[in-house]
Design a protein around this motif. Structure first.
Motif, PDB file in Angstrom:
ATOM      1  N   ASP A  19      49.593  36.713  47.119  1.00  0.00           N
ATOM      2  CA  ASP A  19      50.116  37.200  48.397  1.00  0.00           C
ATOM      3  C   ASP A  19      50.938  38.475  48.217  1.00  0.00           C
ATOM      4  N   GLU A  20      51.167  39.159  49.330  1.00  0.00           N
ATOM      5  CA  GLU A  20      51.853  40.454  49.311  1.00  0.00           C
ATOM      6  C   GLU A  20      53.275  40.374  48.769  1.00  0.00           C
ATOM      7  N   GLN A  21      53.979  39.297  49.095  1.00  0.00           N
ATOM      8  CA  GLN A  21      55.355  39.156  48.618  1.00  0.00           C
ATOM      9  C   GLN A  21      55.377  39.093  47.097  1.00  0.00           C
ATOM     10  N   ARG A  22      54.482  38.321  46.516  1.00  0.00           N
ATOM     11  CA  ARG A  22      54.423  38.190  45.056  1.00  0.00           C
ATOM     12  C   ARG A  22      54.037  39.531  44.420  1.00  0.00           C
ATOM     13  N   LEU A  23      53.100  40.252  45.034  1.00  0.00           N
ATOM     14  CA  LEU A  23      52.722  41.569  44.518  1.00  0.00           C
ATOM     15  C   LEU A  23      53.898  42.536  44.558  1.00  0.00           C
ATOM     16  N   THR A  24      54.673  42.467  45.635  1.00  0.00           N
ATOM     17  CA  THR A  24      55.862  43.317  45.756  1.00  0.00           C
ATOM     18  C   THR A  24      56.870  42.980  44.666  1.00  0.00           C
TER      19      THR A  24
ATOM     20  N   ARG B  25      46.499  48.683  39.113  1.00  0.00           N
ATOM     21  CA  ARG B  25      45.737  47.485  39.493  1.00  0.00           C
ATOM     22  C   ARG B  25      46.305  46.862  40.760  1.00  0.00           C
ATOM     23  N   ILE B  26      47.635  46.930  40.938  1.00  0.00           N
ATOM     24  CA  ILE B  26      48.231  46.425  42.182  1.00  0.00           C
ATOM     25  C   ILE B  26      47.706  47.247  43.354  1.00  0.00           C
ATOM     26  N   ASP B  27      47.706  48.570  43.209  1.00  0.00           N
ATOM     27  CA  ASP B  27      47.238  49.457  44.275  1.00  0.00           C
ATOM     28  C   ASP B  27      45.766  49.227  44.598  1.00  0.00           C
ATOM     29  N   GLU B  28      44.974  48.898  43.585  1.00  0.00           N
ATOM     30  CA  GLU B  28      43.532  48.705  43.774  1.00  0.00           C
ATOM     31  C   GLU B  28      43.165  47.278  44.186  1.00  0.00           C
ATOM     32  N   GLY B  29      44.163  46.383  44.225  1.00  0.00           N
ATOM     33  CA  GLY B  29      43.886  44.996  44.584  1.00  0.00           C
ATOM     34  C   GLY B  29      43.280  44.185  43.447  1.00  0.00           C
ATOM     35  N   GLU B  30      43.413  44.672  42.222  1.00  0.00           N
ATOM     36  CA  GLU B  30      42.838  43.995  41.058  1.00  0.00           C
ATOM     37  C   GLU B  30      43.882  43.286  40.213  1.00  0.00           C
ATOM     38  N   PHE B  31      45.142  43.411  40.562  1.00  0.00           N
ATOM     39  CA  PHE B  31      46.214  42.828  39.763  1.00  0.00           C
ATOM     40  C   PHE B  31      46.128  41.305  39.787  1.00  0.00           C
ATOM     41  N   GLY B  32      46.290  40.721  38.596  1.00  0.00           N
ATOM     42  CA  GLY B  32      46.310  39.264  38.503  1.00  0.00           C
ATOM     43  C   GLY B  32      44.950  38.651  38.236  1.00  0.00           C
ATOM     44  N   TYR B  33      43.927  39.484  38.061  1.00  0.00           N
ATOM     45  CA  TYR B  33      42.589  38.984  37.759  1.00  0.00           C
ATOM     46  C   TYR B  33      42.163  39.460  36.381  1.00  0.00           C
ATOM     47  N   CYS B  34      41.540  38.562  35.631  1.00  0.00           N
ATOM     48  CA  CYS B  34      41.104  38.851  34.271  1.00  0.00           C
ATOM     49  C   CYS B  34      40.030  39.934  34.279  1.00  0.00           C
ATOM     50  N   GLU B  35      40.191  40.921  33.397  1.00  0.00           N
ATOM     51  CA  GLU B  35      39.209  42.000  33.329  1.00  0.00           C
ATOM     52  C   GLU B  35      37.910  41.552  32.670  1.00  0.00           C
TER      53      GLU B  35
ATOM     54  N   ALA C 175      51.886  43.191  32.504  1.00  0.00           N
ATOM     55  CA  ALA C 175      50.811  44.129  32.179  1.00  0.00           C
ATOM     56  C   ALA C 175      49.583  43.422  31.605  1.00  0.00           C
ATOM     57  N   ALA C 176      49.607  42.093  31.542  1.00  0.00           N
ATOM     58  CA  ALA C 176      48.472  41.339  30.987  1.00  0.00           C
ATOM     59  C   ALA C 176      47.214  41.613  31.805  1.00  0.00           C
ATOM     60  N   THR C 177      46.111  41.816  31.087  1.00  0.00           N
ATOM     61  CA  THR C 177      44.847  42.130  31.758  1.00  0.00           C
ATOM     62  C   THR C 177      43.808  41.023  31.595  1.00  0.00           C
ATOM     63  N   ARG C 178      44.120  40.042  30.767  1.00  0.00           N
ATOM     64  CA  ARG C 178      43.155  38.973  30.514  1.00  0.00           C
ATOM     65  C   ARG C 178      43.813  37.607  30.652  1.00  0.00           C
ATOM     66  N   CYS C 179      43.030  36.632  31.126  1.00  0.00           N
ATOM     67  CA  CYS C 179      43.528  35.263  31.221  1.00  0.00           C
ATOM     68  C   CYS C 179      43.682  34.699  29.811  1.00  0.00           C
ATOM     69  N   ILE C 180      44.356  33.596  29.707  1.00  0.00           N
ATOM     70  CA  ILE C 180      44.638  33.027  28.385  1.00  0.00           C
ATOM     71  C   ILE C 180      43.360  32.632  27.663  1.00  0.00           C
ATOM     72  N   SER C 181      42.363  32.148  28.388  1.00  0.00           N
ATOM     73  CA  SER C 181      41.089  31.760  27.753  1.00  0.00           C
ATOM     74  C   SER C 181      40.403  32.958  27.125  1.00  0.00           C
ATOM     75  N   CYS C 182      40.309  34.050  27.850  1.00  0.00           N
ATOM     76  CA  CYS C 182      39.648  35.251  27.335  1.00  0.00           C
ATOM     77  C   CYS C 182      40.490  35.902  26.238  1.00  0.00           C
ATOM     78  N   ALA C 183      41.808  35.846  26.357  1.00  0.00           N
ATOM     79  CA  ALA C 183      42.677  36.439  25.337  1.00  0.00           C
ATOM     80  C   ALA C 183      42.551  35.689  24.014  1.00  0.00           C
ATOM     81  N   ASN C 184      42.317  34.388  24.079  1.00  0.00           N
ATOM     82  CA  ASN C 184      42.165  33.590  22.859  1.00  0.00           C
ATOM     83  C   ASN C 184      40.772  33.716  22.259  1.00  0.00           C
ATOM     84  N   GLY C 185      39.855  34.285  23.024  1.00  0.00           N
ATOM     85  CA  GLY C 185      38.517  34.537  22.515  1.00  0.00           C
ATOM     86  C   GLY C 185      37.654  33.361  22.670  1.00  0.00           C
TER      87      GLY C 185
END
Length: 112
Positions: free
Chosen positions: A2-7, A76-86, A102-112
């Motif tokens: 939501d917008e509040q959390r993004l802010t 990513r916040i401006d583009e609406g992509e913040f909070g989603y795994c790349e 600044a994390a760009t990947r979820c924990i599953s993808c980060a762990n490989g």
């Protein structure tokens, strides 16, 4: 997300960027060129000064990399992509983003 959390994340990221700027200002003197005059500084003192300079330069490089990551997070916040795994596109866990906005990947993808 939501917008509040993004802010809230935007404000936190901007505060982190300001802290990095302050750290850079305080670390400027440590990055200065070490004098080669052996009369003014003994050999061991000069080696210590060179080591301190190298550590200051490494800290500056670390802060620069972190600044780059944080600016990318703002984009990513401006583009609406913040909070989603790349990698997989799933949402990145809230706790992970609170720990590292600044994390760009979820924990599953980060762990490989």
């Amino acid at each position: 997300m939501d917008e509040q959390r993004l802010t809230e994340f935007r404000q936190r990221i901007e505060a982190l960027l300001a802290e990095l700027q302050d750290e850079d200002a305080r670390g400027k003197s440590g990055q200065a060129t070490v004098e080669l005059d052996q009369q003014a500084v003994g050999r061991l003192s000069r080696m210590d000064a060179l080591q301190n300079q190298a550590m200051a330069n490494a800290g500056h490089a670390r802060r620069h990399a972190q600044r780059t990551r944080l600016r990318a997070a703002l984009a990513r916040i401006d583009e609406g992509e913040f909070g989603y795994c790349e990698d997989c596109g799933d949402e990145i866990g809230r706790g992970r983003l609170e720990l590292d906005p600044a994390a760009t990947r979820c924990i599953s993808c980060a762990n490989g």
